[in-house]
Design a protein around this motif. Structure first.
Motif, PDB file in Angstrom:
ATOM      1  N   LEU A  12       0.994  -0.926   0.239  1.00  9.63           N
ATOM      2  CA  LEU A  12      -0.384   0.243  -0.219  1.00  9.63           C
ATOM      3  C   LEU A  12       0.673   1.430  -0.150  1.00  9.63           C
ATOM      4  CD1 LEU A  12      -2.387  -1.004   2.575  1.00  9.63           C
ATOM      5  CD2 LEU A  12      -2.679  -1.152   0.211  1.00  9.63           C
ATOM      6  N   GLU A  13       1.972   1.505   0.767  1.00  7.94           N
ATOM      7  CA  GLU A  13       2.892   2.357   0.909  1.00  7.94           C
ATOM      8  C   GLU A  13       3.642   2.678  -0.677  1.00  7.94           C
ATOM      9  OE1 GLU A  13       6.510   3.866   3.387  1.00  7.94           O
ATOM     10  OE2 GLU A  13       5.803   2.206   3.560  1.00  7.94           O
ATOM     11  N   GLU A  14       4.257   2.146  -1.361  1.00  7.58           N
ATOM     12  CA  GLU A  14       5.027   1.546  -2.497  1.00  7.58           C
ATOM     13  C   GLU A  14       3.491   2.317  -3.459  1.00  7.58           C
ATOM     14  OE1 GLU A  14       7.364   1.279  -5.045  1.00  7.58           O
ATOM     15  OE2 GLU A  14       7.582   1.118  -3.133  1.00  7.58           O
ATOM     16  N   LEU A  15       2.786   1.706  -3.476  1.00  5.93           N
ATOM     17  CA  LEU A  15       1.317   2.592  -4.336  1.00  5.93           C
ATOM     18  C   LEU A  15       1.090   3.826  -4.140  1.00  5.93           C
ATOM     19  CD1 LEU A  15       0.429  -1.188  -5.783  1.00  5.93           C
ATOM     20  CD2 LEU A  15       1.485   0.472  -6.861  1.00  5.93           C
ATOM     21  N   ALA A  16       1.117   4.213  -2.675  1.00  2.79           N
ATOM     22  CA  ALA A  16       0.338   5.450  -2.015  1.00  2.79           C
ATOM     23  C   ALA A  16      -0.883   5.496  -2.729  1.00  2.79           C
ATOM     24  CB  ALA A  16       0.225   6.291  -3.212  1.00  2.79           C
ATOM     25  N   ALA A  17      -1.443   4.041  -1.652  1.00  2.96           N
ATOM     26  CA  ALA A  17      -2.802   3.403  -1.805  1.00  2.96           C
ATOM     27  C   ALA A  17      -3.743   3.382  -0.291  1.00  2.96           C
ATOM     28  CB  ALA A  17      -3.082   2.018  -2.266  1.00  2.96           C
ATOM     29  N   ASP A  18      -4.984   4.269  -0.125  1.00  2.00           N
ATOM     30  CA  ASP A  18      -5.575   3.946   1.359  1.00  2.00           C
ATOM     31  C   ASP A  18      -6.520   3.175   1.076  1.00  2.00           C
ATOM     32  OD1 ASP A  18      -6.596   4.484   3.771  1.00  2.00           O
ATOM     33  OD2 ASP A  18      -6.618   6.788   3.187  1.00  2.00           O
ATOM     34  N   PRO A  19      -6.375   2.063   2.121  1.00  2.12           N
ATOM     35  CA  PRO A  19      -7.351   0.870   2.077  1.00  2.12           C
ATOM     36  C   PRO A  19      -8.971   1.609   2.475  1.00  2.12           C
ATOM     37  CG  PRO A  19      -6.097   0.646   3.855  1.00  2.12           C
ATOM     38  CD  PRO A  19      -5.851   1.529   2.810  1.00  2.12           C
ATOM     39  N   SER A  20      -8.455   2.661   3.698  1.00  2.90           N
ATOM     40  CA  SER A  20     -10.274   3.256   3.938  1.00  2.90           C
ATOM     41  C   SER A  20     -10.490   3.859   2.753  1.00  2.90           C
ATOM     42  CB  SER A  20      -9.720   4.083   5.364  1.00  2.90           C
ATOM     43  OG  SER A  20      -8.577   4.795   5.187  1.00  2.90           O
ATOM     44  N   MET A  21      -9.995   5.147   2.242  1.00  3.16           N
ATOM     45  CA  MET A  21     -10.447   6.073   1.312  1.00  3.16           C
ATOM     46  C   MET A  21     -10.401   5.629  -0.449  1.00  3.16           C
ATOM     47  SD  MET A  21     -12.012   8.447   3.109  1.00  3.16           S
ATOM     48  CE  MET A  21     -11.592   9.797   1.991  1.00  3.16           C
ATOM     49  N   GLY A  22      -9.468   4.963  -0.234  1.00 10.99           N
ATOM     50  CA  GLY A  22      -8.866   4.740  -1.537  1.00 10.99           C
ATOM     51  C   GLY A  22      -8.157   5.431  -2.515  1.00 10.99           C
ATOM     52  N   LEU A  23      -8.464   5.606  -3.943  1.00  5.59           N
ATOM     53  CA  LEU A  23      -7.906   6.643  -4.891  1.00  5.59           C
ATOM     54  C   LEU A  23      -9.094   8.220  -4.805  1.00  5.59           C
ATOM     55  CD1 LEU A  23      -5.631   5.061  -7.040  1.00  5.59           C
ATOM     56  CD2 LEU A  23      -4.544   6.425  -5.002  1.00  5.59           C
ATOM     57  N   SER A  24      -8.546   9.162  -5.220  1.00  5.24           N
ATOM     58  CA  SER A  24      -9.307  10.451  -5.395  1.00  5.24           C
ATOM     59  C   SER A  24      -9.673  10.544  -6.939  1.00  5.24           C
ATOM     60  CB  SER A  24      -8.745  11.563  -5.171  1.00  5.24           C
ATOM     61  OG  SER A  24      -7.979  11.920  -5.911  1.00  5.24           O
ATOM     62  N   GLU A  25     -10.494  11.096  -7.880  1.00  8.66           N
ATOM     63  CA  GLU A  25     -11.213  11.274  -8.888  1.00  8.66           C
ATOM     64  C   GLU A  25     -10.068  11.292  -9.613  1.00  8.66           C
ATOM     65  OE1 GLU A  25     -13.658   9.263 -10.363  1.00  8.66           O
ATOM     66  OE2 GLU A  25     -14.198   8.339  -9.085  1.00  8.66           O
ATOM     67  N   GLU A  26      -9.365  12.178  -9.188  1.00  4.66           N
ATOM     68  CA  GLU A  26      -7.947  13.346  -9.747  1.00  4.66           C
ATOM     69  C   GLU A  26      -7.471  12.286  -9.817  1.00  4.66           C
ATOM     70  OE1 GLU A  26      -9.319  14.916  -7.438  1.00  4.66           O
ATOM     71  OE2 GLU A  26     -11.405  15.887  -7.958  1.00  4.66           O
ATOM     72  N   GLU A  27      -6.373  11.684  -8.659  1.00  9.10           N
ATOM     73  CA  GLU A  27      -5.194  11.062  -8.701  1.00  9.10           C
ATOM     74  C   GLU A  27      -5.592   9.695  -9.621  1.00  9.10           C
ATOM     75  OE1 GLU A  27      -1.851   9.102  -8.321  1.00  9.10           O
ATOM     76  OE2 GLU A  27      -2.402  11.163  -6.908  1.00  9.10           O
ATOM     77  N   ALA A  28      -6.588   9.158  -9.636  1.00  9.22           N
ATOM     78  CA  ALA A  28      -7.073   7.870 -10.603  1.00  9.22           C
ATOM     79  C   ALA A  28      -7.125   8.504 -12.081  1.00  9.22           C
ATOM     80  CB  ALA A  28      -8.435   7.853 -10.330  1.00  9.22           C
ATOM     81  N   ALA A  29      -7.305   9.848 -12.470  1.00  7.23           N
ATOM     82  CA  ALA A  29      -7.537  10.342 -13.938  1.00  7.23           C
ATOM     83  C   ALA A  29      -5.743  10.972 -14.127  1.00  7.23           C
ATOM     84  CB  ALA A  29      -8.224  11.307 -14.054  1.00  7.23           C
ATOM     85  N   GLY A  30      -5.323  11.017 -13.077  1.00  8.97           N
ATOM     86  CA  GLY A  30      -3.427  11.409 -13.518  1.00  8.97           C
ATOM     87  C   GLY A  30      -2.369   9.623 -13.375  1.00  8.97           C
ATOM     88  N   ARG A  31      -3.296   9.033 -12.867  1.00  6.76           N
ATOM     89  CA  ARG A  31      -3.143   7.175 -12.874  1.00  6.76           C
ATOM     90  C   ARG A  31      -3.004   6.802 -13.975  1.00  6.76           C
ATOM     91  NH1 ARG A  31      -1.656   5.263  -7.288  1.00  6.76           N
ATOM     92  NH2 ARG A  31      -1.301   6.740  -5.997  1.00  6.76           N
ATOM     93  N   LEU A  32      -4.215   6.928 -14.600  1.00 10.43           N
ATOM     94  CA  LEU A  32      -4.580   6.645 -16.023  1.00 10.43           C
ATOM     95  C   LEU A  32      -3.920   7.320 -17.416  1.00 10.43           C
ATOM     96  CD1 LEU A  32      -6.822   4.761 -16.455  1.00 10.43           C
ATOM     97  CD2 LEU A  32      -8.255   6.987 -16.970  1.00 10.43           C
ATOM     98  N   ALA A  33      -3.875   8.724 -16.731  1.00 10.62           N
ATOM     99  CA  ALA A  33      -2.689   9.029 -17.744  1.00 10.62           C
ATOM    100  C   ALA A  33      -0.754   8.518 -18.173  1.00 10.62           C
ATOM    101  CB  ALA A  33      -2.615  10.236 -17.817  1.00 10.62           C
ATOM    102  N   THR A  34      -0.521   8.161 -16.715  1.00 12.66           N
ATOM    103  CA  THR A  34       0.743   8.001 -16.965  1.00 12.66           C
ATOM    104  C   THR A  34       0.707   6.589 -17.008  1.00 12.66           C
ATOM    105  OG1 THR A  34       0.831   9.015 -15.100  1.00 12.66           O
ATOM    106  CG2 THR A  34       2.565   7.803 -14.858  1.00 12.66           C
ATOM    107  N   TRP A  35      -0.043   5.651 -16.623  1.00 13.90           N
ATOM    108  CA  TRP A  35      -0.285   3.751 -16.639  1.00 13.90           C
ATOM    109  C   TRP A  35      -1.001   3.528 -18.178  1.00 13.90           C
ATOM    110  CZ3 TRP A  35       3.096   1.223 -14.063  1.00 13.90           C
ATOM    111  CH2 TRP A  35       3.713   1.843 -13.271  1.00 13.90           C
TER     112      TRP A  35
END
Length: 891
Positions: A12-35
């Motif tokens: 979770l630390e390596e992926l900067a993930a939070d099991p209680s909140m998940g990703l924000s829509e902004e963070e998810a959009a940024g990662r989608l552009a990257t990956w």
């Protein structure tokens, strides 16, 4: 990063993930552009136009096109038109027969889940699976398709069906604890892989890989990178084409020099003679007739439940030396089956296979009455009551929803001769791999009981130690048979008990019995493997299942020398040299990964083997594509495996492969006979032109007449050979060697012998009738008919390469007589129909002029049969002398 070997907190630390909140829509959009999107790359296919013109890429076609250009320059437009028509027809046949889209990668793309439930900004939401990114928190439940590769941090009775990816026959129970780095793919229990299906339970995990980075994506990349090998036939015909083209060029140069310097032919006439020689020596009809023979082979195989998707693959089957087979669903039914019930005082055999409730519980071959066996009945009640699966019939087949092991216990209960009750559960402890059992509190009348079902070693801890020796012996005895054991026990409890916990399961139980479970071999496979051995074909089992299970199944099937087996983890450490030794020493390969299967196929091919690979899962696709012929299962095979393979077994029957090998050998034998039949026409025509120029005589045939003879013999009488039956002893001989030539030394002798007979007979005829002042048109017509009739008689020589033509099977091929009659009618039309006289420059001839062509043809038939007899006598004596030497050496 090997996610399975790290604590979930580190992941979770390596992926900067939070099991209680998940990703924000902004963070998810940024990662989608990257990956990028969670999709696999689409396959790139040539356009239909490019595919069509690829069929002109052949040395012999280039020679024909040059001939067409020269005839056009010389204003012989009919010759040009006929040559171009032949070229286009051959290309069209190849395009039609070979035109299929590359759908394997598209099939894998469709396996990815369409929807996924994720945690975004603290809320669970359903999104398109393509929008998943690394670091997303995803949730799984029964019936879901896993949308990406997940590192699990929550698993409640979670079982995932992974057989299509790993070859594991049963659903895999998932857990969350970290695993060692060397853990193989099939044992990574804390991971959920894209494209697999959730069989039961629920879970959650963090997305660690999407799209091409998933295990499924790696298979897709491997599949795209796999180089598809040319079939043996295409290699042989390519080499043959180069040889013929070289001979043609050398002959044309020699012909030009002889004609120009020795006999002073006009340049135009000499060029036409060279074109005639070129057209004569190129077997224009051969590509078409080969395609037709292969297509007929495809139709025959389809009638025997083998769908061949690539024409040359028909012939490849006849050359196969090794069949690498997946176990689950190919050699076995992929349906867990109870084969034995072990009670304290006796054992019972269980008939039937798979989930179908057909069969009975028996002892000493006689059906058992459950009414007379109270312990057996209590055992069946226990395993049916403690069961989360459902058995149902869909069409003509029985299926299970839930775990395969629990499903086969339901089938066992249905095989009893009376209805087995299910008691209501007052309290339940669900199964978990940490304690390896499932328990429940049930009421039976006024009495309450605790039923428990699970791993034998765990239940033995719950019974008195004095009773364990007997059961431990039974466990060893049945484990050797390759049976997976499951035990059931019972304990009475006071009626006031309302719930149970693990503390209630420590002791005081009576072991009701055990069941021995197997994934049964297919009934027909044992005989099929024996036939393969007789035909010189080695069968190897390459499976993702456990070593002990693979060895037990191999023992039943007759696979393996000394029942040795090797595991994938050992293969991974081997270099190419060690791997080459391993594929020779072992026939059973267990716990293999997709990469292992591919390496094994490549190692076999490097040693000169023609390799067939059977399989039904996604994990088999790269090896199926790489193999000389990939064979997918039609019923239980995934769409990916079917699209990657050259052949699909409609009935999933291994015996169908044996029938396909027979057909492949028959097709190849008939292809050789066809070439042996067609080439004397071309060689004799070339000899006629060459000798005529050498002697300064008139050229006996025009290019158009030569093309006519070549094509008419190819599309009529040569077709008859395609219908010849399998010759006796074909499946007792070893496969032909991978590097063998299309034409043996004896075949080359036969072609030369027949060509000399035909050429010599026609030259003699022309010499006689030229002296009688016959006009050129009549003589050309007689020459054309002599060529055709010689081939017609020679057809009956070629139906059996070495056996006497007038044997008991002489009338077995009705097609030979039908096409012979058709050819005679066509040739009469060529001789007597006016417009055919114009096109082919022929003339009507009298009845007496037919005698010479008939005599030449009959002479060819008689002399070839004499040659066969002499060769058989010589070869027979040689074999006899070798046998005598062998006997002396043995003494």
């Amino acid at each position: 990063m090997k996610w399975y070997s790290h604590e979930i907190a580190d992941v979770l630390e390596e992926l900067a993930a939070d099991p209680s909140m998940g990703l924000s829509e902004e963070e998810a959009a940024g990662r989608l552009a990257t990956w990028g999107r969670n999709e696999l790359p689409e396959a790139k296919n040539d356009s239909p136009i490019v595919k069509f013109f690829k069929h002109f890429h052949d040395v012999l076609i280039y020679v024909l096109l040059v001939a067409a250009v020269i005839t056009f320059i010389l204003q012989h437009y009919i010759d040009t038109g006929v040559i171009l028509a032949v070229v286009v027809i051959n290309a069209a046949i190849g395009f039609i027969q070979e035109n299929r889209a590359e759908k394997a990668l598209e099939g894998i793309r469709k396996m990815l889940s369409v929807k996924a439930v994720v945690l975004r900004s603290g809320k669970r939401t359903s999104i398109q699976a393509a929008d998943l990114v690394p670091g997303d928190i995803a949730y799984l439940r029964a019936g879901d398709k896993v949308p990406a590769d997940l590192r699990l941090f929550d698993a409640v009775n979670l079982q995932i069906e992974e057989s299509s990816l790993t070859g594991e026959s049963d659903a895999v129970e998932k857990k969350t604890a970290l695993l060692p780095e060397e853990t193989v793919l099939g044992d990574r229990a804390n991971m959920a892989f894209a494209g697999t299906a959730v069989a039961s339970g629920a879970g959650a995990g963090v997305v660690v890989a999407t799209g091409a980075e998933t295990e499924l994506g790696k298979i897709s990349s491997a599949l795209a990178a796999v180089e598809k090998l040319q079939t043996p036939l295409l290699k042989q015909t390519a080499a043959f084409g180069k040889l013929v083209s070289m001979i043609i060029v050398l002959s044309a140069v020699a012909l030009f020099l002889i004609g120009y310097w020795l006999h002073d032919y006009a340049t135009g006439e000499l060029l036409l003679a060279i074109i005639g020689l070129t057209v004569a020596m190129i077997p224009e009809g051969l590509p078409a007739i080969l395609s037709i023979i292969l297509a007929l082979g495809v139709q025959t195989m389809a009638g025997k439940n083998a769908i061949v998707r690539n024409l040359p693959s028909v012939e490849t089957l006849g050359a196969v030396t090794v069949i690498c087979s997946d176990k689950t669903g190919t050699l076995t039914k992929n349906e867990m089956t109870v084969k034995s019930v072990i009670l304290e005082s006796e054992e019972f055999d269980v008939g039937g296979v798979g989930y179908s409730p057909e069969g009975a519980i028996q002892k000493n071959g006689r059906n058992v009455s459950v009414q007379d066996q109270p312990m057996l009945e209590r055992f069946l009640i226990c395993v049916k009551t403690l069961n989360d699966s459902h058995l149902y019939k869909e069409g003509d087949s029985w299926k299970v929803s839930g775990g395969a092991t629990e499903g086969c216990l339901l089938t066992l209960a249905e095989k009893a001769d009376k209805e087995i009750e299910i008691y209501p559960l007052a309290s339940k402890i669900p199964f978990d791999s940490s304690y390896k059992y499932m328990a429940a509190l049930v009421r039976e009348g006024s009495q309450k009981w605790i039923y428990v079902k699970g791993a034998p070693e765990r239940l033995l801890e719950m019974i008195p130690s004095a009773e364990r020796g007997y059961w431990e012996e039974k466990i060893l005895d049945h484990a050797v048979r390759g049976e997976r054991l499951l035990a059931a026990a019972v304990k009475p409890v006071p009626s006031g008990v309302e719930s149970i916990g693990h503390s209630d399961l420590q002791s005081g139980f009576t072991l009701l019995g055990m069941v021995g479970i197997i994934d049964p071999p297919r009934d027909e496979v044992i005989e099929s493997i024996a036939q393969c051995k007789t035909a010189g074909i080695r069968v190897k089992m390459i499976t993702g299942d456990h070593k002990e299970t693979a060895v037990a199944i191999g023992s039943k099937l007759g696979i393996g020398v000394g029942l040795k087996a090797i595991e994938g983890r050992e293969l991974e450490t081997m270099d190419d040299e060690a791997l080459a030794q391993a594929v020779n020493d072992f026939d059973i390969f267990a716990r293999t990964s997709p990469a292992d299967k591919l390496r094994l196929v490549e190692a076999l091919q490097k040693q000169g083997h023609i390799c067939a690979m059977t399989g039904d899962g996604v994990n088999d696709a790269p090896a199926l594509k790489r193999a000389d012929i990939g064979i997918a299962m039609g019923i239980k095979g995934t769409e990916v495996s079917k699209e990657a393979a050259e052949m699909v077994l409609v009935d999933d029957n291994f015996n169908t492969i044996v029938n396909a090998v027979k057909e492949g050998r028959r097709v190849y034998d008939n292809l050789k006979k066809t070439i042996l039949f067609i080439l004397p026409t071309n060689v004799s025509e070339g000899m006629l032109i060459f000798v005529s120029i050498l002697l300064g005589a008139t050229i006996p045939l025009t290019p158009v007449q030569i093309l006519w003879v070549n094509m008419i013999t190819a599309v009529t009488i040569s077709l008859a050979i395609a219908f010849e039956k399998l010759e006796p002893g074909t499946m007792e001989r070893p496969p032909r060697k991978a590097g063998s030539r299309l034409l043996s030394g004896y075949s080359m002798f036969r072609i030369a012998f027949v060509s000399i007979l035909i050429c010599g007979g026609i030259l003699w005829m022309n010499t006689v009738f030229t002296a009688r002042n016959y006009d050129a048109g009549t003589l050309q017509t007689m020459t054309l008919q002599a060529l055709v009739l010689s081939q017609l008689f020679y057809l009956f020589n070629c139906r059996n390469e070495s056996r006497f033509a007038l044997n008991r099977d002489f009338f077995s091929n009705k097609a030979a007589f039908f096409v012979s009659g058709l050819l005679i009618i066509i040739q009469l039309g060529v001789t007597y129909v006016p417009f055919m006289n114009v096109i082919l420059a022929t003339e009507p001839i009298g009845l007496s002029n037919w005698i010479w062509p008939l005599l030449i043809g009959l002479s060819v038939f008689i002399l070839v049969e004499i040659e066969k007899w002499i060769v058989n006598r010589v070869m027979g004596n040689r074999l006899e002398r070798k046998s005598e030497k062998g006997d002396k050496g043995g003494r």
